[in-house]
Every structure is written in structure tokens, then in C-alpha cells.
Design an enzyme around this catalytic site. Structure first.
Site, short mmCIF file in Angstrom:
data_model
loop_
_atom_site.label_atom_id
_atom_site.label_comp_id
_atom_site.label_asym_id
_atom_site.label_seq_id
_atom_site.Cartn_x
_atom_site.Cartn_y
_atom_site.Cartn_z
N THR A 190 0.82 10.36 -6.16
CA THR A 190 0.19 9.16 -5.60
C THR A 190 1.19 8.11 -5.17
OG1 THR A 190 0.07 8.09 -7.76
CG2 THR A 190 -1.84 9.44 -7.09
N CYS B 279 5.79 11.03 -5.21
CA CYS B 279 5.12 11.78 -6.27
C CYS B 279 3.70 12.05 -5.78
CB CYS B 279 5.17 11.03 -7.61
SG CYS B 279 4.31 9.44 -7.68
N ASP C 66 9.07 14.06 -7.59
CA ASP C 66 8.72 14.91 -8.72
C ASP C 66 8.03 16.16 -8.17
OD1 ASP C 66 6.08 14.21 -8.15
OD2 ASP C 66 5.70 13.25 -10.08
N HIS D 296 10.03 -16.37 3.65
CA HIS D 296 10.19 -15.04 3.08
C HIS D 296 11.44 -14.97 2.21
CE1 HIS D 296 6.79 -13.75 5.32
NE2 HIS D 296 7.38 -13.95 6.50
N HIS E 83 8.51 -8.98 5.20
CA HIS E 83 8.19 -10.07 4.28
C HIS E 83 8.84 -9.94 2.92
CE1 HIS E 83 4.19 -10.95 6.59
NE2 HIS E 83 5.24 -10.85 7.39
#
Length: 152
Positions: free
Chosen positions: A67, A65, A8, A134, A98
Site C-alpha cells: 500500500t 510496498c 518489500d 512553503h 509544497h
């Protein structure tokens, strides 16, 4: 690998710096924007990246973006996507080993280009461990997706 990438307005500058780096590692890029700092809505850029990955038209996706939080939330709404928000190298490796993540989210306002490059390099180079525990755990996550997809 073919990598779909999107950002963004708060992540586009970092995206622009990362595209040539990813290409220098030998990967093909499909860029879904955005290409400006004018305010846009992050789901509009997460969706096309995740659609490409979930449909098998891209091997992995990268979302950026401010954060990374909004992008990761939007990405994980798309069936077949396992997106991790990562801001350090240990998590980049662990989320591949994992969790078999196929989309990476990062925040331009949280990390700089040097750390972002190292995260991407590690994330792209690290294979899924395929260890029984996993595989079973990822399978359980995918079962949750199937269970809740059938709810109205």
C-alpha cells in the site's frame, strides 16, 4: 539524479518494472531490494534507502510496498526524510512543490505500472517552489523533527 530504491515482497514486482523506466529518464539507480515475493519486513528496506538520502549519497528515494503506508511510516522516522505516500499525479506534483519531499512511497496493490511511471516522472521533474510560505512550513516540520529527536 541518483535515486535509491527499495521494496518489500509486496512491492518488488513494481520496483522491477520501474527501475528501467527511471534509468530511461537519465537517472542513476541504487537498488536496495528486495528481489523476491517471499515475506520480508518493509523497515529493513526503507532504512537503507532513507539513510542514503539523509546522508546525501542519493538525491531522492523511492519505496514500494503493498500500500505504501508501511514504507512511508518507516521512512519518516529517519531524520532529514520527508516522505510522501502518493497514488495520483496531482499529489506527486504538490508534494514536491509544497513539501520538498525527498522520498516517494507507493503501493503496488493500489496502482499499476503506468500510473506509477507518471507519478515518478512528475515527482522527479517537479522542483520545490521555494516560495516563502512553503520554505517556512518545511522549516517548521524540520524544527519538529529536531525538537522530538532530543526527547528520550
Amino acid at each position: 539524479m541518483k535515486i535509491a530504491i527499495g521494496a518489500d515482497h509486496a512491492g518488488y514486482r513494481l520496483k522491477e518494472e520501474l527501475v528501467p523506466f527511471i534509468q530511461s529518464l537519465g537517472h542513476e539507480i541504487e537498488d536496495f531490494g528486495c528481489n523476491c515475493d517471499q515475506s520480508v519486513d518493509y523497515p529493513d528496506y526503507a532504512l537503507p534507502v532513507c539513510d542514503k538520502v539523509s546522508e546525501g549519497q542519493a538525491d531522492r528515494g523511492i519505496l514500494i510496498c503493498g500500500t505504501g503506508i508501511g514504507m512511508s511510516i518507516a521512512a519518516n522516522k529517519v531524520p532529514g526524510i520527508r516522505c510522501a505516500l502518493v497514488h495520483d499525479m496531482f499529489s506527486a506534483k504538490a508534494t514536491r512543490e509544497h513539501n520538498d519531499t525527498n522520498v516517494l512511497a507507493m503501493g503496488e496493490r493500489v496502482i499499476g505500472p503506468g500510473i506509477a511511471q507518471e507519478i515518478i516522472r512528475i515527482w522527479l521533474e517537479t522542483p520545490f517552489s521555494n516560495g516563502e510560505r512553503h520554505v517556512g512550513r518545511v522549516g517548521k516540520v524540520m524544527q519538529l523533527e529536531s525538537k522530538y529527536a532530543s526527547h528520550p
